[in-house]
Design a protein around this motif. Sequence first.
Motif, PDB file in Angstrom:
ATOM      1  N   GLY A 195      25.243 -41.229  79.773  1.00 23.67           N
ATOM      2  CA  GLY A 195      26.112 -42.203  79.241  1.00 23.67           C
ATOM      3  C   GLY A 195      27.456 -42.089  79.550  1.00 23.67           C
ATOM      4  O   GLY A 195      27.974 -43.234  79.674  1.00 23.67           O
ATOM      5  N   TYR A 196      28.051 -40.897  79.207  1.00 24.38           N
ATOM      6  CA  TYR A 196      29.532 -40.813  79.197  1.00 24.38           C
ATOM      7  C   TYR A 196      30.049 -40.965  80.881  1.00 24.38           C
ATOM      8  O   TYR A 196      31.193 -41.679  81.029  1.00 24.38           O
ATOM      9  N   LEU A 197      29.266 -40.582  81.824  1.00 22.40           N
ATOM     10  CA  LEU A 197      29.698 -40.832  83.153  1.00 22.40           C
ATOM     11  C   LEU A 197      29.732 -42.289  83.411  1.00 22.40           C
ATOM     12  O   LEU A 197      30.439 -42.841  84.004  1.00 22.40           O
ATOM     13  N   PHE A 198      28.538 -43.081  82.962  1.00 24.80           N
ATOM     14  CA  PHE A 198      28.504 -44.557  83.025  1.00 24.80           C
ATOM     15  C   PHE A 198      29.667 -45.192  82.336  1.00 24.80           C
ATOM     16  O   PHE A 198      30.351 -46.377  82.983  1.00 24.80           O
ATOM     17  N   GLU A 199      30.049 -44.774  81.324  1.00 22.00           N
ATOM     18  CA  GLU A 199      31.079 -45.232  80.318  1.00 22.00           C
ATOM     19  C   GLU A 199      32.441 -45.322  81.141  1.00 22.00           C
ATOM     20  O   GLU A 199      33.060 -46.026  81.095  1.00 22.00           O
ATOM     21  N   GLN A 200      32.454 -43.947  81.826  1.00 21.72           N
ATOM     22  CA  GLN A 200      33.924 -43.921  82.223  1.00 21.72           C
ATOM     23  C   GLN A 200      33.835 -44.132  83.775  1.00 21.72           C
ATOM     24  O   GLN A 200      34.919 -44.273  84.482  1.00 21.72           O
TER      25      GLN A 200
ATOM     26  N   TRP B  47      21.736 -45.058  78.062  1.00 26.69           N
ATOM     27  CA  TRP B  47      21.572 -43.855  77.810  1.00 26.69           C
ATOM     28  C   TRP B  47      21.874 -43.168  76.368  1.00 26.69           C
ATOM     29  O   TRP B  47      21.349 -42.146  75.793  1.00 26.69           O
ATOM     30  N   TYR B  48      22.935 -43.721  75.893  1.00 32.19           N
ATOM     31  CA  TYR B  48      23.461 -43.343  74.654  1.00 32.19           C
ATOM     32  C   TYR B  48      22.216 -43.633  73.619  1.00 32.19           C
ATOM     33  O   TYR B  48      22.200 -42.863  72.854  1.00 32.19           O
ATOM     34  N   ARG B  49      21.690 -44.873  73.974  1.00 30.30           N
ATOM     35  CA  ARG B  49      20.613 -45.137  72.799  1.00 30.30           C
ATOM     36  C   ARG B  49      19.421 -44.265  72.707  1.00 30.30           C
ATOM     37  O   ARG B  49      18.902 -44.043  71.839  1.00 30.30           O
ATOM     38  N   LYS B  50      19.092 -43.783  74.028  1.00 30.98           N
ATOM     39  CA  LYS B  50      17.995 -42.748  74.175  1.00 30.98           C
ATOM     40  C   LYS B  50      18.312 -41.544  73.746  1.00 30.98           C
ATOM     41  O   LYS B  50      17.378 -40.943  72.848  1.00 30.98           O
TER      42      LYS B  50
ATOM     43  N   LEU C 135      27.324 -44.764  70.521  1.00 29.06           N
ATOM     44  CA  LEU C 135      26.702 -46.150  70.607  1.00 29.06           C
ATOM     45  C   LEU C 135      27.029 -46.984  69.446  1.00 29.06           C
ATOM     46  O   LEU C 135      27.313 -48.246  69.659  1.00 29.06           O
ATOM     47  N   GLY C 136      27.575 -46.411  68.194  1.00 33.23           N
ATOM     48  CA  GLY C 136      27.797 -47.202  67.204  1.00 33.23           C
ATOM     49  C   GLY C 136      29.337 -47.924  67.557  1.00 33.23           C
ATOM     50  O   GLY C 136      29.536 -49.147  67.192  1.00 33.23           O
ATOM     51  N   VAL C 137      30.203 -47.238  68.453  1.00 31.69           N
ATOM     52  CA  VAL C 137      31.631 -47.565  68.607  1.00 31.69           C
ATOM     53  C   VAL C 137      31.236 -48.850  69.792  1.00 31.69           C
ATOM     54  O   VAL C 137      31.846 -49.843  69.614  1.00 31.69           O
ATOM     55  N   MET C 138      30.285 -48.643  70.581  1.00 34.90           N
ATOM     56  CA  MET C 138      30.169 -49.503  71.612  1.00 34.90           C
ATOM     57  C   MET C 138      29.630 -50.802  70.950  1.00 34.90           C
ATOM     58  O   MET C 138      29.990 -52.099  71.597  1.00 34.90           O
TER      59      MET C 138
END
Length: 382
Positions: A64-69, A83-86, A99-102
């Motif tokens: 999730g972090y790689l996709f966000e960045q 991926w964060y949700r999973k 997830l909450g921040v997004m």
Amino acid sequence: MGSKTFFVEGRYRLAAEQGKPDAQFNYGRMCEQGNGAPQDYSEAAHWYRMAAEQGHVNAQLALGYLFEQGNGVEQSDSEALNWYRKAAQQGDANAQYNLGVMLAFGQGIKPDYAEALLWCRKAADQGHMEAQYTLGLMHANGEGTPQNYEEAIRWYLLAAQQGSADAQYNLGVMYAFGQGVDRDRHQAFKWCRMAAEQGHVEAQHNLGFMYAKGEGIEADVFEALKWYRLAAEQGDADAQYTIGSMYIKGESIPQDYEEARRWWTLAAEQNNAAAQYNLGVMYIFGYGVEKNDAEAVKWWNKAVEQGYTDAQYNLGGMYALGRGVPKDYIKAYVWLSLPADKGHEDARKVLKSLENKMSPAQIEEAKRNAEKVCKRLEKNIG
């Protein structure tokens, strides 16, 4: 690459290729960090995905972090969210917070403060400091929940006790204004100081103010100057302006026009209108500098664009007299009319005198121009 490193990389890669999710995650981390394997974000993403698809929670978070960045993969908020949700659903506090921040900011999804609050709460209940701070912020601002200062205080306190400078600062502000707690200047000072000592620029500024005014602590101009300076050195324009004012007044510290000019210039370059106005005054009267009408006009031109009334009055006067600029009654009228409309008596008097030197056509043109300037300023300033 040494033989030992090669052996370690080979061992982890072999285990990863055998489909073991822990090994896939560990090898992905080695590739991401360049620790024990060549740094390769694409390779890291590959192995994280292999593990994540098998339900490996740390791999899901890392992917999730790689996709966000956008590291090693095409940037995708929706993939990061997925991926964060999973990982969040498996109870990972970092994923729940991310997830909450997004959700709160609408990254990859329509903003949903209520769900953002839910996930931040799950992370905060696990002791996640940033989630605790964010919960405090949401309760203070009424985002996803009715505004509740008492709840904001509770979550800020938990985060502050873990060392969150932002939470410490916000606690100080709430104690200073009595939001959710009885007003307590000593508690305000305590929390503000803790944040300031961690380098929190707004806290440093506020601490300078507290020492200057004796708020929650005995007044001490030297301590005030110390904390203002720390904030100013981090680029705080208001602190820069305040330091300049302290040197101009010369109360308890030696008067120093050069230092005043230096700090006001730093603030003015960040569009602090009061500093811009004061620099103009210094150049008009030659306080610590050679008199320079053109330089005064330069700084007042910047201040007038921010609606600074005294700068508008002074700039109008400069155009009327032809000091630092060619004499121009129409421009003088424009800038004098703005403060005059706000009740500036001196501007009204000068404007009346100016009208006696202008033709009816010039006055009408000046009024039209003043209306345009007024609308422009209202749009720019808001």
